[in-house]
Design an enzyme around this catalytic site. Structure first.
Site, PDB file in Angstrom:
ATOM      1  N   ARG A  92      54.324  25.434  78.246  1.00 37.68           N
ATOM      2  CA  ARG A  92      54.507  25.670  79.686  1.00 37.68           C
ATOM      3  C   ARG A  92      53.794  26.935  80.166  1.00 37.68           C
ATOM      4  NH1 ARG A  92      60.647  24.961  80.673  1.00 37.68           N
ATOM      5  NH2 ARG A  92      60.722  23.075  79.462  1.00 37.68           N
ATOM      6  N   ARG A 125      55.972  28.343  86.441  1.00 35.03           N
ATOM      7  CA  ARG A 125      56.606  29.105  87.499  1.00 35.03           C
ATOM      8  C   ARG A 125      56.668  30.607  87.289  1.00 35.03           C
ATOM      9  NH1 ARG A 125      62.327  27.475  88.819  1.00 35.03           N
ATOM     10  NH2 ARG A 125      62.362  26.168  86.960  1.00 35.03           N
ATOM     11  N   ARG A 140      51.582  25.703  93.811  1.00 28.93           N
ATOM     12  CA  ARG A 140      52.662  24.709  93.883  1.00 28.93           C
ATOM     13  C   ARG A 140      53.117  24.516  95.340  1.00 28.93           C
ATOM     14  NH1 ARG A 140      56.583  22.245  94.729  1.00 28.93           N
ATOM     15  NH2 ARG A 140      58.509  21.922  93.567  1.00 28.93           N
ATOM     16  N   ASP A 163      53.219  15.925  84.251  1.00 29.70           N
ATOM     17  CA  ASP A 163      54.637  15.743  83.987  1.00 29.70           C
ATOM     18  C   ASP A 163      54.806  14.829  82.788  1.00 29.70           C
ATOM     19  OD1 ASP A 163      57.385  16.337  84.989  1.00 29.70           O
ATOM     20  OD2 ASP A 163      57.481  14.151  84.921  1.00 29.70           O
ATOM     21  N   TYR A 180      65.255   9.280  79.814  1.00 27.02           N
ATOM     22  CA  TYR A 180      65.150   9.376  81.278  1.00 27.02           C
ATOM     23  C   TYR A 180      65.134   7.988  81.922  1.00 27.02           C
ATOM     24  CZ  TYR A 180      63.926  14.290  80.541  1.00 27.02           C
ATOM     25  OH  TYR A 180      63.947  15.612  80.182  1.00 27.02           O
TER      26      TYR A 180
END
Lengths: 354, 354
Positions: A27, A31, A40, A77, A154
């Site tokens: 990652r 963020r 973003r 993703d 998921y």
């Protein structure tokens, strides 16, 4: 294609000699970087960012402009495949990923098809091509996918879960149905990753984020078996070089021995396993990637440096180690601390090589 | 005190012969039972329920009225000690436990005192005495506490956490301060558990829910070392019987060998470790408690039975096994499925004894 200027990441994955231990961070585009947060918000939603090859390339490159990382990883993703299968991926504010059409019965499983990567996931392949152009041979690009079991959690739950009640319910009660779901998903991952490789990915990683919630026997049957099938189906050479495959099961420390027999080139290791123990378990059959506790980045640069030294020492002398966090970087860490980590790996690791 | 009618739980923990494998379920008194939900709503808040010895006794007894369990466990919260230290425990609706006064700096750590169990935690001791009277010698009563590290995570974070940023920040950056916090907490746990034993607890269990988020070296230093100190400080005999001590680190499968050297009598094992592997690791130095995946209770009674058979077979022949889930029972399971599990353990286990 331009020749690769820094290939130590690929070399380490293949147990070839390096002078410095390569490092990247799971990652790393994310963020914790203010420039990521700007891009973003410019993109609109998170999914808009993933589906825009130009912006996906931009955020992929951002950490490389700050830190001398030894690899880039495609920004995307983990749930693009089920989205392309028609499950309707969306992100509920503050609630993580959700599917409009979860897969909860036999009819839904049977209706699943294998997406065509260039047709249905063209935005990912475009991102790979754009990033490769932008990288211009500086460092290799890693492609990735979720593991079939992880995607299935998921797909069946319809989003994130703590109890895994629906997906384990299906696994325990309708194992043949779960196998059918995993089989279609594994075929999709093979075709997705091979398309990424054809588009320019120079290594691929399979993230099995939720394999660690299974018992040893269920892990082998419902997660590892399908990752093994994927490894066997992947293009292993491209642009005249071997394309290494990395498997990473979070919480899979007890199963590294079995994972090493999958045919992959390297295993990701989280910080709950000592790298010396892991290396003994896999006996140099595969390289190891990891494994500093990502929370170390909350500490001072000085303390980070000593923790890096400990991880390097735990792996020990020789090639076959790619330095990384044991999981994704936390969104609230100071980027300067990430810089301290990368610097420490490059400064302290030459003692273990040559 | 009345003589114990069913002591197979205590015997198994001490590797003494039994005819049937004893079974209980973590969180057996809980939300999956409609009668629990009724008592809970009658009590007011969750904390009101914990602090009312009469109602705490009532919910402790509820699962025993439904299922022929081989042990009762005190109904209480894991965070009673920090609450008694003055941290101000409360439960934000749908958000889990929170503290009004988290422990985040040196002054706060130094201000912590060891609570007096009968004075400051009298409601727990009253509950233990009430439950013992009510049990009337049918099955033994288990007392419990959180581990120092696990308590510290809530005390420093001020509640639940996913990233453990504050508590790991303190651990990495101010290890001496973290040791002081853990030391005071360990002293408190010793005095708390000894008071439970004096009040009538016949075995005690230490729940290290968050030890599994540490690296092997940090686990030994910041969690296991303090559990070991507790084991050494506990009253080991009461009412003419040995009081067995069980340690349980969720996600601690890789460290069972080290845990077995702590001086405890038994180790809890979650479902990510095969009991055969665990038994080989601990070499009968300690008994094992566990370890079926709690999600098996989402499956049918028939499927539950076959999974119970697998867990019994993985432990194998002989005493030293207490059957349990690998973690707490999920709040949304059907109580009839819990009944099927208990029944299967009692019906299938005699083949492994005698």
């Amino acid at each position: 294609m331009t020749e690769l200027k820094n290939d130590r990441f690929l070399r380490a994955l293949l147990h070839q000699p390096v002078e410095v231990t390569p490092v990247w961070m799971m990652r790393q585009a994310g963020r914790y970087l203010p420039e990521y947060r700007r891009t973003r918000s410019q993109a609109g939603s998170f999914l808009d960012l993933c589906k825009n090859p130009h912006l996906a390339c931009e955020v992929t490159m951002q950490p490389l402009r700050r830190f001398p990382l030894d690899a880039a990883i495609l920004f995307s993703d983990i749930l693009t495949i089920p989205d392309a299968m028609g499950l309707g991926l969306y992100f509920a504010e503050g609630e993580g990923p959700r599917f409009t059409n979860p897969v909860q019965d036999e009819a839904a499983v049977k209706a699943l098809g294998v997406p065509d990567p260039e047709q249905d996931l063209g935005y990912v392949m475009d991102a790979v091509r754009t990033i490769r152009r932008e990288l211009d041979g500086t460092v290799p690009l890693i492609g990735f996918s979720g593991s079939p079991w992880t995607l299935a959690t998921y797909m069946v739950e319809g989003g994130s879960t703590k109890s895994f009640s629906k997906v384990k319910g299906m696994m325990f009660e309708r194992p043949e149905l779960m196998h059918q779901l995993l089989s279609t998903t594994a075929e999709s991952v093979i075709s997705y990753l091979n398309a990424q490789i054809a588009a320019g990915a120079q290594a691929v990683m399979i993230f099995d984020t939720w394999g660690g919630v299974l018992s040893p026997s269920d892990y082998r049957t419902f997660s590892l078996a399908y990752m093994k099938r994927i490894v066997q189906g992947l293009t292993r050479e491209s642009e005249g070089r071997r394309v290494p495959v990395i498997l990473f099961t979070k919480g899979g420390g007890q199963w590294l021995g079995a994972m090493a027999e999958s045919g992959c080139d390297a295993l990701g290791v989280d910080w709950t396993t000592d790298l010396a123990v892991a290396r003994e378990l896999v006996k140099d059959r595969v390289a190891l990637q990891g494994n500093i506790d990502p929370s170390i980045l909350y500490a001072s640069p000085q303390r980070i440096r000593s923790a890096v030294a400990e991880v390097l020492a735990s792996y020990g002398y020789g090639s076959g180690h790619v330095f990384n966090l044991g999981h994704g970087i936390h969104p609230d860490v100071n980027p300067d601390h990430a810089a301290a980590l990368v610097e420490a790996v490059h400064e302290l690791s030459p003692a273990y090589h040559g």
